[in-house]
Motif scaffolding. Structure first.
Motif, PDB file in Angstrom:
ATOM      1  N   ARG A 165      -7.109   0.738   0.357  1.00 29.29           N
ATOM      2  CA  ARG A 165      -8.012   0.521   1.489  1.00 29.29           C
ATOM      3  C   ARG A 165      -7.215   0.606   2.798  1.00 29.29           C
ATOM      4  NH1 ARG A 165     -12.839  -2.058   0.750  1.00 29.29           N
ATOM      5  NH2 ARG A 165     -12.451  -3.682   2.322  1.00 29.29           N
ATOM      6  N   SER A 166      -5.999   0.054   2.764  1.00 30.59           N
ATOM      7  CA  SER A 166      -5.115   0.154   3.938  1.00 30.59           C
ATOM      8  C   SER A 166      -4.627   1.589   4.126  1.00 30.59           C
ATOM      9  CB  SER A 166      -3.920  -0.786   3.777  1.00 30.59           C
ATOM     10  OG  SER A 166      -4.330  -2.126   3.745  1.00 30.59           O
ATOM     11  N   THR A 167      -4.331   2.259   3.001  1.00 35.76           N
ATOM     12  CA  THR A 167      -3.897   3.655   3.075  1.00 35.76           C
ATOM     13  C   THR A 167      -4.965   4.504   3.764  1.00 35.76           C
ATOM     14  OG1 THR A 167      -2.637   3.400   1.019  1.00 35.76           O
ATOM     15  CG2 THR A 167      -3.165   5.651   1.699  1.00 35.76           C
ATOM     16  N   PHE A 168      -6.215   4.326   3.337  1.00 33.65           N
ATOM     17  CA  PHE A 168      -7.337   5.071   3.927  1.00 33.65           C
ATOM     18  C   PHE A 168      -7.486   4.727   5.407  1.00 33.65           C
ATOM     19  CE2 PHE A 168     -11.740   4.602   5.323  1.00 33.65           C
ATOM     20  CZ  PHE A 168     -12.169   5.923   5.286  1.00 33.65           C
ATOM     21  N   SER A 193       0.838  -1.202   0.000  1.00 36.05           N
ATOM     22  CA  SER A 193       0.000   0.000   0.000  1.00 36.05           C
ATOM     23  C   SER A 193       0.872   1.251   0.000  1.00 36.05           C
ATOM     24  CB  SER A 193      -0.932   0.011   1.215  1.00 36.05           C
ATOM     25  OG  SER A 193      -0.171   0.039   2.414  1.00 36.05           O
ATOM     26  N   LEU A 194       0.271   2.351  -0.384  1.00 36.76           N
ATOM     27  CA  LEU A 194       0.974   3.633  -0.425  1.00 36.76           C
ATOM     28  C   LEU A 194       0.853   4.302   0.947  1.00 36.76           C
ATOM     29  CD1 LEU A 194       2.311   5.231  -2.846  1.00 36.76           C
ATOM     30  CD2 LEU A 194       0.203   6.593  -2.867  1.00 36.76           C
ATOM     31  N   PRO A 195       1.913   4.844   1.499  1.00 35.39           N
ATOM     32  CA  PRO A 195       1.795   5.596   2.757  1.00 35.39           C
ATOM     33  C   PRO A 195       0.798   6.740   2.572  1.00 35.39           C
ATOM     34  CG  PRO A 195       4.108   5.197   2.233  1.00 35.39           C
ATOM     35  CD  PRO A 195       3.311   4.787   1.021  1.00 35.39           C
ATOM     36  N   TYR A 196      -0.022   6.977   3.595  1.00 35.90           N
ATOM     37  CA  TYR A 196      -1.080   7.969   3.394  1.00 35.90           C
ATOM     38  C   TYR A 196      -0.511   9.365   3.132  1.00 35.90           C
ATOM     39  CZ  TYR A 196      -0.643   9.689   8.239  1.00 35.90           C
ATOM     40  OH  TYR A 196      -0.197  10.231   9.410  1.00 35.90           O
ATOM     41  N   ALA A 197       0.692   9.637   3.602  1.00 38.92           N
ATOM     42  CA  ALA A 197       1.306  10.948   3.352  1.00 38.92           C
ATOM     43  C   ALA A 197       1.592  11.170   1.878  1.00 38.92           C
ATOM     44  CB  ALA A 197       2.596  11.072   4.166  1.00 38.92           C
ATOM     45  N   ASP A 198       1.765  10.067   1.134  1.00 35.94           N
ATOM     46  CA  ASP A 198       2.052  10.170  -0.305  1.00 35.94           C
ATOM     47  C   ASP A 198       0.789  10.141  -1.167  1.00 35.94           C
ATOM     48  OD1 ASP A 198       4.717  10.152   0.378  1.00 35.94           O
ATOM     49  OD2 ASP A 198       4.970   7.995   0.031  1.00 35.94           O
ATOM     50  N   ALA A 199      -0.356   9.897  -0.536  1.00 36.29           N
ATOM     51  CA  ALA A 199      -1.599   9.743  -1.301  1.00 36.29           C
ATOM     52  C   ALA A 199      -2.010  11.014  -2.050  1.00 36.29           C
ATOM     53  CB  ALA A 199      -2.723   9.270  -0.389  1.00 36.29           C
ATOM     54  N   PRO A 200      -1.912  12.218  -1.452  1.00 39.25           N
ATOM     55  CA  PRO A 200      -2.306  13.442  -2.201  1.00 39.25           C
ATOM     56  C   PRO A 200      -1.494  13.645  -3.469  1.00 39.25           C
ATOM     57  CG  PRO A 200      -2.210  13.902   0.141  1.00 39.25           C
ATOM     58  CD  PRO A 200      -1.620  12.540  -0.032  1.00 39.25           C
ATOM     59  N   ALA A 201      -0.173  13.439  -3.388  1.00 36.64           N
ATOM     60  CA  ALA A 201       0.667  13.617  -4.576  1.00 36.64           C
ATOM     61  C   ALA A 201       0.307  12.599  -5.646  1.00 36.64           C
ATOM     62  CB  ALA A 201       2.151  13.475  -4.194  1.00 36.64           C
ATOM     63  N   PHE A 202       0.013  11.376  -5.227  1.00 40.50           N
ATOM     64  CA  PHE A 202      -0.370  10.344  -6.195  1.00 40.50           C
ATOM     65  C   PHE A 202      -1.693  10.710  -6.860  1.00 40.50           C
ATOM     66  CE2 PHE A 202      -2.721   6.552  -7.383  1.00 40.50           C
ATOM     67  CZ  PHE A 202      -1.790   5.875  -8.152  1.00 40.50           C
ATOM     68  N   TYR A 203      -2.647  11.179  -6.064  1.00 42.50           N
ATOM     69  CA  TYR A 203      -3.957  11.515  -6.634  1.00 42.50           C
ATOM     70  C   TYR A 203      -3.844  12.691  -7.608  1.00 42.50           C
ATOM     71  CZ  TYR A 203      -8.936  12.085  -7.126  1.00 42.50           C
ATOM     72  OH  TYR A 203     -10.213  12.169  -7.662  1.00 42.50           O
ATOM     73  N   LYS A 204      -3.017  13.657  -7.276  1.00 43.82           N
ATOM     74  CA  LYS A 204      -2.844  14.806  -8.179  1.00 43.82           C
ATOM     75  C   LYS A 204      -2.194  14.371  -9.492  1.00 43.82           C
ATOM     76  CE  LYS A 204      -2.642  18.236  -4.489  1.00 43.82           C
ATOM     77  NZ  LYS A 204      -1.770  19.085  -3.660  1.00 43.82           N
ATOM     78  N   TRP A 205      -1.246  13.432  -9.403  1.00 45.44           N
ATOM     79  CA  TRP A 205      -0.670  12.894 -10.640  1.00 45.44           C
ATOM     80  C   TRP A 205      -1.743  12.173 -11.445  1.00 45.44           C
ATOM     81  CZ3 TRP A 205      -0.445   7.519 -11.577  1.00 45.44           C
ATOM     82  CH2 TRP A 205       0.116   7.194 -12.815  1.00 45.44           C
TER      83      TRP A 205
END
Length: 379
Positions: free
Chosen positions: A322-325, A205-217
């Motif tokens: 799901r784990s990230t969330f 899973s992606l660390p939640y801190a990295d999720a915003p950057a991934f979503y913007k990409w």
């Protein structure tokens, strides 16, 4: 009354006809050289006629012995014809394959979609039935099971454990049928096989801190896979639920998953936040049925979203969001445990609580998902 009237010579020389030996035993000759033995016996006041075999294949002595056994049963108020019929049914012994199939039929109502997906039978059809399916279930012991599963026990631990557990259910099913089976065979086999060398591997899973950057990409990527991945992240749904989503499941800002498409087998409402609705509207421009169609209108393949992430160099996989969330919820919100679990579609209200608590916490889940959306968008 005379008993044992017939002799071998009398039987041989007698013409066609019926000849009594006494106590209800008769030799019925259809022609001079052959005939049959018939016993007339009373069971609970009702006369029954029971064939005891062909003459001269069955001798006089043997016929008398069979007649004596039948009369003994009738004195005990048992019908000797029914006793013999049951014994004949027991001659053909139930096989392991038949026991498994019977168990599966009996358990269908407990399985998702009546087990049509084949997941319950899969480890048995792959590892058990081809090798010992023709064995009698009554002959199944710990040694047979150990030899069967030893090659898989450490190499494919999950499949081996599932196979053993389901064989155990089939053995219990056979016991319920009245068969003489070893109820402890699977337990003893497990003892012989020992502890499995198995480390549970979680989906990356992606660390939640990295999720915003991934979503913007992801917002910059074109194509159905990117849209599906955005929808998955915003709803925290399972990959299969998203891939097979259809427009008729969406009503306003609610996506209703039918029972047959959920892991729990229970219909589930998923609140759609603004970003998720925007994705759905974008999809409407390209499709009329599936939100995320692939070739010729078929639903997106199960590898499409994972392939998109892999090409970008990510080790994480779609299901890992799901784990990230869930980690973000735990560390960044004060949402109640039941709400966090309900977003993921987990059953939290069981037993007596489930009988009285019938809310699906829709609005609380919507609020939590809106906070998740804001986090992803850095709002």
């Amino acid at each position: 009354m005379k008993y044992n009237v017939l002799t071998q010579l009398k039987a041989k020389n007698a013409p066609e006809g019926s000849y009594g030996d006494g106590q209800g035993l008769w030799l019925v000759k259809s022609e001079r050289a052959r005939g049959k033995w018939v016993l007339r016996v009373f069971v609970s006041g009702r006369r029954r006629e029971m064939g005891l075999g062909r003459w001269p294949d069955v001798s006089i002595a043997e016929a008398r012995e069979k007649a004596a056994e039948a009369r003994k049963l009738s004195r005990g108020l048992e019908d000797p014809i029914e006793v013999r019929r049951k014994a004949k049914r027991g001659v053909r012994r139930l096989t392991v394959k038949e026991a498994i199939e019977g168990c599966f039929e009996a358990r269908k109502a407990e399985l998702k979609g009546d087990g049509k997906a084949g997941r319950w039978m899969s480890p048995l059809e792959t590892h058990v039935i081809p090798k010992i399916g023709t064995h009698a279930i009554e002959d199944l012991d710990q040694h047979v099971l150990r030899d069967l599963l030893a090659p898989l026990w450490h190499e494919k631990p999950e499949a081996a454990a599932k196979a053993l557990n389901r064989v155990n259910l089939a053995v219990k099913h056979a016991a319920a049928l009245g068969l003489s089976v070893d109820m402890q065979a699977c337990m003893k086999a497990r003892a012989l096989l020992g502890k499995q060398r198995h480390t549970t591997e979680h989906i990356p899973s992606l660390p939640y801190a990295d999720a915003p950057a991934f979503y913007k990409w992801l917002l910059t990527v074109e194509g159905v896979s990117a849209l599906a991945l955005r929808f998955l992240i915003l709803t925290c749904a399972r990959t299969s639920e998203v891939r097979l989503a259809t427009f008729d499941e969406i009503d306003g800002a609610i996506w209703t998953l039918p029972a047959e498409r959920t892991k729990t087998g229970i219909e589930r409402r998923v609140p759609l936040v603004g970003e998720a609705l925007a994705v759905a509207e974008e999809c409407r421009k390209k499709s009329k049925h599936h939100l995320f169609p692939a070739y010729k209108g078929q639903p997106l393949s199960d590898a499409a979203m994972a392939t998109l992430m892999k090409r970008q160099g990510y080790d994480a996989r779609p299901h890992g969001f799901r784990s990230t969330f869930r980690t973000w919820c735990e560390e960044q919100t004060d949402a109640a445990f039941a709400v966090k679990e309900a977003v993921l579609g987990h059953v939290v209200d069981t037993g007596v609580v489930g009988a009285y608590q019938r809310s699906d916490r829709l609005e609380k889940r919507r609020n939590l998902l809106e906070n998740w959306q804001n986090f992803l968008l850095d709002v």
